[in-house]
Scaffold this active site. Structure first.
Site, mmCIF file in Angstrom:
data_model
loop_
_atom_site.group_PDB
_atom_site.id
_atom_site.type_symbol
_atom_site.label_atom_id
_atom_site.label_comp_id
_atom_site.label_asym_id
_atom_site.label_seq_id
_atom_site.Cartn_x
_atom_site.Cartn_y
_atom_site.Cartn_z
ATOM 1 N N ARG A 39 0.828 -1.221 0.000
ATOM 2 C CA ARG A 39 0.000 0.000 0.000
ATOM 3 C C ARG A 39 0.855 1.261 0.000
ATOM 4 N NH1 ARG A 39 -5.191 -1.800 3.712
ATOM 5 N NH2 ARG A 39 -6.100 -2.961 2.006
ATOM 6 N N LYS A 201 -20.658 -14.477 1.161
ATOM 7 C CA LYS A 201 -22.004 -13.946 1.397
ATOM 8 C C LYS A 201 -22.703 -13.414 0.161
ATOM 9 C CE LYS A 201 -21.716 -12.513 6.169
ATOM 10 N NZ LYS A 201 -21.714 -11.304 6.995
ATOM 11 N N GLY A 354 -9.528 -8.176 -1.068
ATOM 12 C CA GLY A 354 -8.392 -8.703 -0.319
ATOM 13 C C GLY A 354 -8.101 -10.172 -0.572
ATOM 14 N N GLY A 377 -14.050 -3.002 -0.705
ATOM 15 C CA GLY A 377 -15.385 -2.400 -0.679
ATOM 16 C C GLY A 377 -15.591 -1.444 -1.846
HETATM 17 P P1 AMP Z 1 -16.105 -12.719 1.235
HETATM 18 O O1 AMP Z 1 -15.538 -11.889 2.335
HETATM 19 O O2 AMP Z 1 -17.604 -12.762 1.195
HETATM 20 O O3 AMP Z 1 -15.480 -12.408 -0.122
HETATM 21 O O4 AMP Z 1 -15.670 -14.209 1.565
HETATM 22 C C1 AMP Z 1 -14.333 -14.651 1.599
HETATM 23 C C2 AMP Z 1 -14.258 -15.845 2.492
HETATM 24 O O5 AMP Z 1 -15.168 -16.820 2.035
HETATM 25 C C3 AMP Z 1 -12.897 -16.528 2.507
HETATM 26 O O6 AMP Z 1 -12.324 -16.358 3.779
HETATM 27 C C4 AMP Z 1 -13.216 -17.998 2.249
HETATM 28 O O7 AMP Z 1 -12.564 -18.871 3.142
HETATM 29 C C5 AMP Z 1 -14.699 -18.065 2.487
HETATM 30 N N1 AMP Z 1 -15.358 -19.135 1.723
HETATM 31 C C6 AMP Z 1 -15.256 -19.369 0.408
HETATM 32 N N2 AMP Z 1 -15.959 -20.465 0.083
HETATM 33 C C7 AMP Z 1 -16.521 -20.937 1.212
HETATM 34 C C8 AMP Z 1 -17.356 -22.050 1.524
HETATM 35 N N3 AMP Z 1 -17.751 -22.911 0.562
HETATM 36 N N4 AMP Z 1 -17.752 -22.216 2.791
HETATM 37 C C9 AMP Z 1 -17.351 -21.363 3.757
HETATM 38 N N5 AMP Z 1 -16.558 -20.294 3.536
HETATM 39 C C10 AMP Z 1 -16.154 -20.078 2.262
#
Ligand code: AMP
Length: 404
Positions: A39, A201, A354, A377
């Protein structure tokens, strides 16, 4: 009136006090050592340009989440030292970011000198976009430059209120790079444009998916959020991570994609595990066969082949979010495999967020991506088609100046 951003190289900086909002929110270890200075390095072109133009350079940043209080472990001192080494010159760390002492320090500055203000978030007014606090920051400068793309989606005093209290404003070279790539990918993309959206999510990304239904040619969905989609379609997903509150949102994305004739790709198989652990028992199953007590933690090999095939003719690829729990080796093949597939296309490839950034680095494919955005974000807000407050404030100021 043209709402174009003005950039630093279109503004006369000579001898002026130039306050540059940067993102020095670097990771620190337990002994307060910087573990990754990307950064800091990413804004060196802007800082060096201002120094070459003989400006008095005042840098402002946040670090961590001190919640409006002074927290010594979140001082920018390690950053001042590292920056000094990178610039090969002294970087004075101010005792605070506003106030009489800081004003005196800035008043004594000579052209070509650098002062780093102390952590902006030691003051609660920063995150409240407080007008008076913005004015106090503005008092320190003749020219304000925003080069902190990663915080441009927030309306904070150091990137919004301040613009109303400085004579001239503009954006730095990092911001320019980000905006140029996003414009290539979203405003007039070379098609087909394929978006890969992963992560956990659906609720965080439903706005992104809806907006992409209008702009992309194909959308690929992987990661934990795919399980929420399958559950919304009535499939058994065992103990997989599911957002039960977002089932309707997932369904609405599927319906929108159908209405728009969007090619929406979901996984066809998964790596499932009997527990969330590196030593779990694992197997590969189709999406119809996730056992009741197991959880899907990565896309399977057939899905990797399908997704690889789906991006073959892409001319532009945008990617945010991993395909599985890539932090654990046993569930990382989908993400790393897709990194390699994306790296080996001839497309313009723009990666952001990230986790996706980390995955690309770990897979060793950093150099093969066209651009890795510094925003998480902010990246998602742009994909939603939204104007970022930090950028809107610069444009609005430009219009006000032109009209006066
Ligand atoms: P996000 O912050 O929504 O982009 O999610 C990123 C996180 O999602 C990472 O830390 C991954 O370990 C987690 N992740 C990805 N696939 C899965 C899954 N099938 N089940 C649980 N966590 C997941």
């Amino acid at each position: 009136m043209d709402k174009r951003l003005k950039y630093i190289d279109e503004i006369g900086l000579k001898g002026k006090r130039v306050l540059i909002r940067v993102d020095f929110n670097v990771p620190l270890d337990e002994s307060n050592k910087i573990t990754d200075d990307t950064r800091i390095r990413s804004v060196l072109p802007t800082i060096n340009y201002a120094l070459d133009e003989n400006a008095k350079v005042i840098l402002a940043s946040h670090l961590g989440r001190p919640k409006g209080k002074r927290v010594e472990s979140m001082s920018l001192l390690p950053v001042a030292k590292r920056l000094g080494r990178l610039l090969e010159k002294d970087v004075a760390l101010a005792t605070d970011c506003v106030g009489e002492d800081v004003k005196r320090l800035v008043d004594r500055m000579k052209p070509g000198e650098v002062v780093l203000l102390e952590n902006l978030r030691f003051h609660p007014e920063e995150e409240k976009n407080d007008e008076r606090f913005g004015a106090m920051l503005g008092e320190l400068a003749d020219i304000y430059i925003n080069d902190a793309f990663a915080v441009a989606h927030r309306a904070h005093a150091s990137n919004v209120a301040i613009t109303r209290h400085v004579r001239e404003v503009g954006a730095g070279f990092l911001m320019k790079k980000e905006m140029t790539y996003f414009s290539m990918a979203l405003e007039k993309p070379t098609r087909p444009l394929v978006a890969i959206i992963g992560g956990k999510k659906v609720s965080d990304k439903v706005g992104v998916l809806s907006s992409l239904c209008e702009r992309a040619d194909k959308i690929i969905i992987g990661g934990g959020m795919a399980l929420t989609f399958f559950k919304s379609l009535g499939y058994e997903v065992g103990n997989s991570f599911v957002e039960n509150d977002a089932l309707d949102e997932a369904k609405s994305v599927i319906e929108l994609a159908r209405d728009k004739h969007m090619k929406l790709y979901l996984p066809v198989d998964f790596v499932v595990a009997d527990k969330f652990s590196a030593d779990a028992e694992t197997k590969v199953v189709t999406y119809q066969e996730i056992p009741k007590d197991w959880m899907a933690l990565d896309i399977g090999p057939a899905t990797l082949t399908l997704f690889t095939e789906a991006i073959q003719n892409a001319k532009t690829i945008i990617w945010n979010g991993p395909m599985g729990v890539f932090e654990i080796d046993a569930f990382s093949r989908g993400t790393f495999g897709l990194v390699t597939s994306v790296a080996n296309t001839y497309a313009l490839t723009i990666v952001g967020g990230g986790d996706t950034d980390v995955a690309v680095h770990r897979a060793g494919e950093y150099a093969k991506m066209s651009y890795i955005s510094t925003g998480g974000g902010a990246f998602l807000e742009i994909l939603k088609g939204k104007e970022l407050p930090g950028i809107a404030a610069l444009k609005d100021k430009g219009i006000a100046a032109a009209a006066s």
